[in-house]
Scaffold this active site. Structure first.
Site, PDB file in Angstrom:
ATOM      1  N   LYS A   1      -1.329  -6.905 -13.389  1.00  0.00           N
ATOM      2  CA  LYS A   1      -0.670  -7.505 -12.276  1.00  0.00           C
ATOM      3  C   LYS A   1      -0.924  -7.603 -11.141  1.00  0.00           C
ATOM      4  O   LYS A   1      -1.207  -8.564 -10.325  1.00  0.00           O
ATOM      5  CB  LYS A   1       0.737  -6.464 -12.215  1.00  0.00           C
ATOM      6  CG  LYS A   1       1.822  -6.923 -11.349  1.00  0.00           C
ATOM      7  CD  LYS A   1       3.146  -6.439 -11.744  1.00  0.00           C
ATOM      8  CE  LYS A   1       3.483  -5.080 -11.395  1.00  0.00           C
ATOM      9  NZ  LYS A   1       3.700  -4.830  -9.912  1.00  0.00           N
ATOM     10  N   SER A   2      -1.753  -6.293 -10.759  1.00  0.00           N
ATOM     11  CA  SER A   2      -2.437  -6.358  -9.416  1.00  0.00           C
ATOM     12  C   SER A   2      -3.469  -7.442  -9.099  1.00  0.00           C
ATOM     13  O   SER A   2      -3.496  -8.197  -8.104  1.00  0.00           O
ATOM     14  CB  SER A   2      -2.939  -5.163  -9.144  1.00  0.00           C
ATOM     15  OG  SER A   2      -2.076  -3.963  -8.773  1.00  0.00           O
TER      16      SER A   2
ATOM     17  N   ARG B   1      13.002  -1.383   0.295  1.00  0.00           N
ATOM     18  CA  ARG B   1      11.644  -0.677   0.480  1.00  0.00           C
ATOM     19  C   ARG B   1      11.195  -0.849   2.116  1.00  0.00           C
ATOM     20  O   ARG B   1      11.197  -1.823   2.684  1.00  0.00           O
ATOM     21  CB  ARG B   1      10.737  -1.329  -0.406  1.00  0.00           C
ATOM     22  CG  ARG B   1      11.274  -0.821  -1.946  1.00  0.00           C
ATOM     23  CD  ARG B   1      10.390  -1.424  -2.979  1.00  0.00           C
ATOM     24  NE  ARG B   1       9.135  -0.771  -3.071  1.00  0.00           N
ATOM     25  CZ  ARG B   1       8.263  -1.410  -3.801  1.00  0.00           C
ATOM     26  NH1 ARG B   1       8.283  -2.211  -4.741  1.00  0.00           N
ATOM     27  NH2 ARG B   1       7.131  -0.666  -3.766  1.00  0.00           N
TER      28      ARG B   1
ATOM     29  N   SER C   1      -2.319   3.491   0.240  1.00  0.00           N
ATOM     30  CA  SER C   1      -1.530   2.409  -0.468  1.00  0.00           C
ATOM     31  C   SER C   1      -2.471   1.227  -0.365  1.00  0.00           C
ATOM     32  O   SER C   1      -3.097   0.495   0.658  1.00  0.00           O
ATOM     33  CB  SER C   1      -0.552   2.103   0.557  1.00  0.00           C
ATOM     34  OG  SER C   1       0.123   0.655   0.169  1.00  0.00           O
TER      35      SER C   1
ATOM     36  N   GLN D   1      -1.865  -1.855  -1.158  1.00  0.00           N
ATOM     37  CA  GLN D   1      -0.826  -2.761  -0.653  1.00  0.00           C
ATOM     38  C   GLN D   1      -1.103  -2.878   0.831  1.00  0.00           C
ATOM     39  O   GLN D   1      -1.227  -4.181   1.370  1.00  0.00           O
ATOM     40  CB  GLN D   1       0.649  -2.679  -0.847  1.00  0.00           C
ATOM     41  CG  GLN D   1       0.897  -2.808  -2.574  1.00  0.00           C
ATOM     42  CD  GLN D   1       2.375  -2.775  -2.874  1.00  0.00           C
ATOM     43  OE1 GLN D   1       3.039  -2.346  -2.074  1.00  0.00           O
ATOM     44  NE2 GLN D   1       2.619  -2.970  -3.951  1.00  0.00           N
TER      45      GLN D   1
ATOM     46  N   ASP E   1       1.619   4.334 -10.615  1.00  0.00           N
ATOM     47  CA  ASP E   1       2.601   3.797 -11.122  1.00  0.00           C
ATOM     48  C   ASP E   1       2.845   4.358 -12.556  1.00  0.00           C
ATOM     49  O   ASP E   1       3.660   3.853 -13.201  1.00  0.00           O
ATOM     50  CB  ASP E   1       2.154   2.362 -11.472  1.00  0.00           C
ATOM     51  CG  ASP E   1       2.141   1.255 -10.069  1.00  0.00           C
ATOM     52  OD1 ASP E   1       3.090   1.828  -9.149  1.00  0.00           O
ATOM     53  OD2 ASP E   1       1.465   0.368 -10.206  1.00  0.00           O
TER      54      ASP E   1
ATOM     55  N   ARG F   1      11.572   6.785  -8.141  1.00  0.00           N
ATOM     56  CA  ARG F   1      11.124   7.206  -9.274  1.00  0.00           C
ATOM     57  C   ARG F   1      11.273   8.551  -9.482  1.00  0.00           C
ATOM     58  O   ARG F   1      11.551   9.124 -10.614  1.00  0.00           O
ATOM     59  CB  ARG F   1       9.769   6.796  -9.389  1.00  0.00           C
ATOM     60  CG  ARG F   1       9.612   5.230  -9.746  1.00  0.00           C
ATOM     61  CD  ARG F   1       8.271   4.767 -10.046  1.00  0.00           C
ATOM     62  NE  ARG F   1       8.702   3.221 -10.443  1.00  0.00           N
ATOM     63  CZ  ARG F   1       7.448   2.428 -10.372  1.00  0.00           C
ATOM     64  NH1 ARG F   1       6.306   2.634 -10.014  1.00  0.00           N
ATOM     65  NH2 ARG F   1       7.798   1.036 -10.669  1.00  0.00           N
TER      66      ARG F   1
HETATM   67  C1  S3P Z   1      -0.248  -2.251  -5.916  1.00  0.00           C
HETATM   68  C2  S3P Z   1      -0.333  -0.999  -5.628  1.00  0.00           C
HETATM   69  C3  S3P Z   1       0.433   0.083  -5.730  1.00  0.00           C
HETATM   70  C4  S3P Z   1       1.266  -0.093  -6.807  1.00  0.00           C
HETATM   71  C5  S3P Z   1       1.774  -1.390  -7.076  1.00  0.00           C
HETATM   72  C6  S3P Z   1       0.744  -2.311  -7.076  1.00  0.00           C
HETATM   73  C7  S3P Z   1      -1.263  -3.218  -5.775  1.00  0.00           C
HETATM   74  O1  S3P Z   1       1.199   0.298  -4.709  1.00  0.00           O
HETATM   75  O2  S3P Z   1       2.227   0.932  -6.670  1.00  0.00           O
HETATM   76  O3  S3P Z   1       2.473  -1.428  -8.407  1.00  0.00           O
HETATM   77  O4  S3P Z   1      -1.081  -4.129  -6.570  1.00  0.00           O
HETATM   78  O5  S3P Z   1      -1.875  -3.446  -4.795  1.00  0.00           O
HETATM   79  P1  S3P Z   1       0.679   1.245  -3.308  1.00  0.00           P
HETATM   80  O6  S3P Z   1      -0.630   0.600  -2.845  1.00  0.00           O
HETATM   81  O7  S3P Z   1       1.798   0.784  -2.031  1.00  0.00           O
HETATM   82  O8  S3P Z   1       1.030   2.561  -3.662  1.00  0.00           O
END
Ligand code: S3P
Length: 432
Positions: free
Chosen positions: A20-21, A120, A163, A165, A315, A346
Site C-alpha cells: 500500500k505505501s 485524525r 512518522s 507520512q 501497523d 487501535r
Molecule cells: C504509512 C506510514 C505509517 C503507517 C501507514 C502508512 C506510509 O503511518 O501507519 O499505514 O505509507 O507512509 P505513520 O508514518 O504516520 O506512522
C-alpha cells in the site's frame, strides 16, 4: 461478516496484493515527474484509488488498465487546480503526502476525507510545513484542510513525531522549495519515499547515524520517470502469517513480499516468540528488498518488545496481539502511543475486542499487556472495528481459533486488501 473457526489449519500460497505505501508513492511521484511510467502489481484498493483520482483531478493522464497503470507525468510544478475539494476517503497516507505536495503548487486546494480520517490529527503535517512558509488552515487541527499554494523556502526540520507520512509530506514539499532542506529523524520510519525519489533522479542524500537519520534534499527542476514493479505487502501478509502460526496443521508460502528493513519488525517479533518462519530467495527490485516466506504452525511464547519495535511495525500490532493471545506466556508491547491516532484508536479496540474473546489485557501508559487465556470464553461475539481495516482483518483471524465472530463494518477491509476474504477462504479459512 462472520468469521468461523478453522479445524484443519490453513495451507497454500495466497496471493498478497501490492504494498500500500509503495503503491501510493507509485502514483504521486510519477505524476510529478517528466516522462511515462508503467506500474505493475499496484494495489488497487480504495485508499490507493483515492490518490489516483486526486491526480486525475489535477490533470494527470493516468491509464488504469487491467494489468498495469500507466502515468504520463506532468512535471514538478504543473499540476492543475482541481475543480472540487479533493476527497481522500479513509487514507491518512494520501492526506499527509498530498498536503506537503499541494502546499507548494501554484493554486489553492481543499482536502477532505471520511468520518475516520476527519478525526485524525493533521497539525502534525501542517505545523512543520509552516516552517517552510506553507499556508495551511486546519479545522481545529483536523480536516478539512485549506491549502494556499505558496513559494516555499528550504529549512532544517527535526521530526518530533516518528512518522513516514510526515517525513514524506515534507520531502514532497521540499522538491519545489528553493535550496536544500534538511530533515532529521530521531527514530527510523519506512523509507519508501526516499528510495523512490532517489531512483527518479532527485538530489537527495541520506546519512544514517547511531541514533538518527539526516536527509538532505535540494529543490529540483525535474524528476525523471521510470517503470515500477510494486512488491507484495508484508503488512497484508501479516494476517495469514499469524493465522498459520496459531492453527494446527498449517503451512503457507508467501511470494514476492517486501522485506524492507524499516518495515519488517513483525517477522523479528514473531521469531522472538518462537515462530517457525523462514525467509528465502532474498533479492532487490526497484531498490526495495524482496523475499519469499514460509510459515508453519508454531508453539508461541510471549515476549517483551521495546518502543523501538513500534517504528518498524506500527501497523502490525492488531495482528501481533492476536498472536500473543495464543502464546503460552504473557507479552508486553511498549511505546504504542501512535496506535491511538490510526484509522481508529487501535490500542482501545485491541483491548476491547480481546477482552470480548476472553483474553485478559491492560494498558499502562502506552504499553500493552496481554495475558493469554486457556478458555477464550466469548463474552460478546460482535467485534467493533470503527471502520478500521486492520482491526477487522486481525479479528477475522482471531475467529479462526475462537469463532464465530461477527466483524462489524468489514467493508473497511477494501481500503487495503480487497481480496482478503477470497484468499482466506481459498487457504481453508471460513469467512462469509
Ligand atoms: C504509512 C506510514 C505509517 C503507517 C501507514 C502508512 C506510509 O503511518 O501507519 O499505514 O505509507 O507512509 P505513520 O508514518 O504516520 O506512522
Amino acid at each position: 461478516m462472520i468469521s468461523y473457526s478453522i479445524n484443519d489449519g490453513v495451507n497454500g500460497t495466497p496471493t498478497i496484493p501490492g504494498d500500500k505505501s509503495i503503491s501510493h508513492r507509485s502514483i504521486i511521484i510519477p505524476s510529478i515527474a517528466n516522462g511515462v511510467c508503467e506500474i505493475k502489481n499496484i494495489l488497487k484498493s480504495e485508499d490507493v484509488m483515492h490518490t489516483l483520482k486526486a491526480f486525475k483531478a489535477m490533470g494527470v493522464v493516468i491509464e488504469n488498465n487491467k494489468k498495469n497503470i500507466v502515468i504520463h507525468g506532468k512535471g514538478l510544478n504543473s499540476l492543475n487546480k482541481p475543480e472540487k475539494p479533493i476527497y481522500l476517503g479513509n487514507s491518512g497516507t494520501s492526506a499527509r503526502l498530498l498536503t506537503g505536495l499541494l502546499s507548494s503548487q501554484k493554486f489553492d486546494s481543499v482536502i477532505t476525507g471520511d468520518k475516520s480520517l476527519s478525526k485524525r490529527p493533521m497539525s502534525r503535517i501542517a505545523d512543520p510545513l509552516s516552517k517552510m512558509n506553507a499556508i495551511i488552515k486546519t479545522s481545529e487541527g483536523k480536516l478539512p484542510l485549506i491549502i494556499e499554494g505558496n513559494k516555499l523556502k528550504s529549512c532544517k526540520i527535526d521530526l518530533k513525531i516518528p512518522s513516514a507520512q510526515i517525513k514524506s509530506g515534507l520531502l514532497l514539499a521540499s522538491l519545489n522549495a528553493e535550496g536544500e532542506t534538511t530533515i532529521t529523524e530521531n527514530k527510523i520510519t519506512r523509507d519508501h519515499t526516499e528510495t523512490m525519489l532517489e531512483s527518479f533522479g532527485a538530489k537527495i542524500n541520506v546519512k544514517k547515524f547511531d541514533n538518527n537519520k539526516v536527509i538532505k534534499i535540494v529543490g529540483q527542476k525535474e524528476l525523471k520517470s521510470r517503470d515500477i514493479n510494486v512488491p507484495n505487502d508484508l503488512s497484508s501478509s501479516a494476517f495469514f502469517i499469524v493465522c498459520a502460526l496459531i492453527n494446527k496443521n498449517s503451512k503457507i508460502i508467501l511470494n514476492n513480499i517486501n522485506n524492507n528493513p524499516t518495515r519488517n519488525g513483525l517477522i523479528l517479533a514473531l521469531k522472538r516468540m518462537g515462530a517457525k518462519i523462514s525467509i528465502f530467495n532474498n533479492r532487490v527490485n526497484n531498490n526495495e528488498e524482496i523475499c519469499d516466506i514460509e510459515v508453519s504452525h508454531s508453539h508461541l511464547h510471549g515476549c517483551e518488545l521495546g518502543p523501538e519495535f513500534a517504528d518498524l511495525m506500527i501497523d502490525e500490532y492488531p495482528i501481533l496481539s492476536v498472536a500473543a493471545a495464543f502464546a503460552n506466556s504473557p507479552s508486553i508491547f511498549r511505546g504504542l502511543k501512535e496506535l491511538r491516532v490510526k484509522e481508529s484508536d487501535r490500542l482501545e479496540l485491541i483491548m476491547l475486542n480481546l477482552r470480548n474473546c476472553g483474553v485478559e489485557c491492560k494498558t499502562e501508559n502506552d504499553d500493552l499487556y496481554i495475558f493469554p487465556s486457556k478458555k477464550y470464553e466469548i463474552k460478546n461475539n460482535v467485534i467493533r472495528t470503527d471502520f478500521d481495516h486492520r482491526i477487522a482483518m486481525a479479528f477475522s483471524i482471531m475467529a479462526s481459533r475462537v469463532g464465530p465472530l461477527n466483524i462489524e463494518d468489514s467493508d473497511a477491509i477494501d481500503t487495503s486488501f480487497p481480496t482478503f476474504k477470497d484468499e482466506y477462504n481459498n487457504l481453508g479459512g471460513k469467512l462469509v
